[in-house]
Design an enzyme around this catalytic site. Structure first.
Site, PDB file in Angstrom:
ATOM      1  N   CYS A  89       0.802  -1.223   0.000  1.00 54.50           N
ATOM      2  CA  CYS A  89       0.000   0.000   0.000  1.00 54.50           C
ATOM      3  C   CYS A  89       0.841   1.282   0.000  1.00 54.50           C
ATOM      4  O   CYS A  89       0.648   2.158  -0.823  1.00 54.50           O
ATOM      5  CB  CYS A  89      -0.949  -0.002   1.192  1.00 54.50           C
ATOM      6  SG  CYS A  89      -2.035  -1.438   1.221  1.00 54.50           S
ATOM      7  N   HIS A  90       1.770   1.388   0.955  1.00 58.94           N
ATOM      8  CA  HIS A  90       2.541   2.616   1.089  1.00 58.94           C
ATOM      9  C   HIS A  90       4.053   2.390   1.106  1.00 58.94           C
ATOM     10  O   HIS A  90       4.815   3.291   1.422  1.00 58.94           O
ATOM     11  CB  HIS A  90       2.101   3.388   2.344  1.00 58.94           C
ATOM     12  CG  HIS A  90       0.655   3.764   2.303  1.00 58.94           C
ATOM     13  ND1 HIS A  90      -0.295   3.082   3.046  1.00 58.94           N
ATOM     14  CD2 HIS A  90      -0.007   4.687   1.573  1.00 58.94           C
ATOM     15  CE1 HIS A  90      -1.489   3.609   2.778  1.00 58.94           C
ATOM     16  NE2 HIS A  90      -1.345   4.571   1.901  1.00 58.94           N
TER      17      HIS A  90
END
Length: 139
Positions: A89-90
């Protein structure tokens, strides 16, 4: 009143079959030395086989890593070529022991204690020992 002691939880694989330590170790070697299982509270954990050492019988690590990123709870994947857990995701990165190598994750992956009973069942329990891992080096 005495504190309630939590009973160990039987590890299950992705098909909800009980995990047997001997069979698991035999089928998880080399780059396949870790895989997701269901552990404490029904959460996903990485169950890890110790690196092969000549003359030593392969075995499970005495810990498992909760597979949820400590940033926002995404499931981290294992990248064997880089020897890292990576959040899709990040972009947080964790060492093979779950220590943060690159943020935004604020802390290491959570630990769970792994034991094997007399029948070979893999059991999870809450980690109560001191964290043995080096401090995170977030960049």
């Amino acid at each position: 009143a005495a504190a309630k002691r939590e009973e160990p939880v039987q590890a299950t694989d992705k098909n909800m079959n009980e995990v047997n330590a001997g069979k698991w170790v035999a089928s998880h070697k080399g780059v396949k030395d870790r895989d997701l299982v269901v552990g404490l509270n029904g959460d996903p954990y990485w169950l890890i086989v110790k690196p092969a050492v000549e003359g030593v019988t392969p075995a499970l690590e005495p810990y498992a890593l909760r597979a949820e990123c400590t940033h926002l709870g995404c499931i981290v994947g294992w990248r064997p070529a880089q020897n890292l857990f990576v959040c899709p995701c990040h972009g947080s990165e964790y060492s093979k022991q779950g220590v943060v190598k690159r943020g935004p994750a604020p802390r290491a992956l959570d630990l769970a204690k792994i034991t094997v009973d007399e029948k070979g069942k893999v059991l999870f329990s809450k980690w109560t020992d001191e964290d043995f891992r080096p401090a995170s080096k977030v960049s």
